[in-house]
Design an enzyme around this catalytic site. Structure first.
Site, PDB file in Angstrom:
ATOM      1  N   HIS A   4       4.529  -5.569   9.778  1.00  0.00           N
ATOM      2  CA  HIS A   4       5.092  -5.121  11.055  1.00  0.00           C
ATOM      3  C   HIS A   4       5.152  -6.276  12.047  1.00  0.00           C
ATOM      4  CE1 HIS A   4       4.633  -0.666  10.386  1.00  0.00           C
ATOM      5  NE2 HIS A   4       3.655  -1.079   9.587  1.00  0.00           N
ATOM      6  N   HIS A  17       0.854  -1.192   0.000  1.00  0.00           N
ATOM      7  CA  HIS A  17       0.000   0.000   0.000  1.00  0.00           C
ATOM      8  C   HIS A  17       0.883   1.233   0.000  1.00  0.00           C
ATOM      9  CE1 HIS A  17       0.758  -0.789   4.273  1.00  0.00           C
ATOM     10  NE2 HIS A  17       0.327   0.414   4.589  1.00  0.00           N
ATOM     11  N   ASP A  43      -0.347  -4.082   5.953  1.00  0.00           N
ATOM     12  CA  ASP A  43      -1.001  -3.671   7.195  1.00  0.00           C
ATOM     13  C   ASP A  43      -2.458  -4.103   7.245  1.00  0.00           C
ATOM     14  OD1 ASP A  43       1.402  -2.534   7.801  1.00  0.00           O
ATOM     15  OD2 ASP A  43       0.688  -0.466   7.918  1.00  0.00           O
ATOM     16  N   HIS A  89      -7.514  -0.610   5.390  1.00  0.00           N
ATOM     17  CA  HIS A  89      -6.426   0.177   5.995  1.00  0.00           C
ATOM     18  C   HIS A  89      -6.103   1.344   5.061  1.00  0.00           C
ATOM     19  CE1 HIS A  89      -2.852   0.978   8.376  1.00  0.00           C
ATOM     20  NE2 HIS A  89      -2.130   0.987   7.268  1.00  0.00           N
TER      21      HIS A  89
END
Length: 252
Positions: A174, A60, A135, A114
């Site tokens: 992450h 993204h 994410d 997101h």
């Protein structure tokens, strides 16, 4: 296929870039090389050893995922595959569109919420399957709904990603597992989530260690019909449950 995780901004963003290569042809892509100072040394080492870097792949447009594109392009003049809003993007695959990295089959899965340009990528090499979720899906959690709705996250997690083979390994953008578990254990106290808690407490990195099948067992955002999750939220409609879970996680 060979997957090299490249941690970035450890202790703050705890991001991951991923170098994915076909061990037979040496063709490779780099996923979300957001911090070039940490990624370029790994790329140089790989290329010097014979890896052929074919493209940058972005999940993204957020800076901590696509913000390194311009800098990486100064060293490697390669196309960028990603969402329509990603910096310097040259190709945005449609939902379900496939492409190859050597002998590896890659499928783009649009998962807006997101961000509206969020794309997850399923890599398949024989019976070896991995999904790079940016994410959208974390180990034991999901991303904030910055540009989308609870309905969209439900579709992304519980229709698009949940439809993948249970043995598909999850590689998120992450390392957020400890925080996700801190929240998840408040919602459900099941054996799967307790096992995840134990693993996270004794391992610094969790990417690629769990599968879509595992997520269905311990990720509260993928258990919207679970009575324990509904009891925690005080809701029964799955969209209301998703919304309440995200609000509760945001307030932690």
């Amino acid at each position: 296929m060979h997957i090299e995780s490249i941690p970035m901004w450890e202790g703050t963003g705890n991001n991951y870039a991923y170098l994915v290569s076909d061990e037979k042809t040496k063709d490779a892509v780099i996923i979300d090389p957001a911090n070039p100072s940490e990624v370029l040394p790994s790329l140089k080492k790989a290329v010097d050893s014979g890896i052929k870097l074919n493209s940058i792949v972005n999940t993204h447009h957020h800076h901590d995922h696509a913000g390194g594109n311009a800098e990486v392009l100064k060293t490697y003049q390669i196309p960028i595959v990603g969402g329509k809003d990603c910096d310097k993007v040259t190709k945005t695959p449609s939902h379900g569109e496939t492409f190859k990295v050597g002998n590896i089959n890659v499928k783009a899965l649009h998962t807006p919420c997101h961000t509206q340009d969020s794309i997850c990528y399923l890599f398949e090499d024989g019976n070896d399957r991995a999904v790079f979720t940016g994410d959208t899906l974390f180990i034991g959690g999901c991303g904030r709904f910055f540009e989308g709705t609870p309905e969209e996250m439900d579709a992304a997690l519980n229709k698009t990603l949940a439809a993948l083979a249970d043995d598909t390994k999850v590689f998120p953008g992450h390392e957020y597992t400890k925080g996700n578990i801190k929240f998840g254990i408040k919602v459900i106290q099941s054996e799967p989530i307790k096992k995840l808690e134990a693993f996270a407490n004794s391992n610094k990195q969790t990417q690629g260690k769990f599968t879509i099948g595992d997520e269905k067992q311990f990720n509260v955002f993928m258990r919207l019909d679970d009575p324990a999750v509904q009891k925690f939220t005080g809701k029964t409609d799955r969209i209301d449950v998703m919304s309440a879970l995200r609000e509760a996680k945001n307030s932690m």
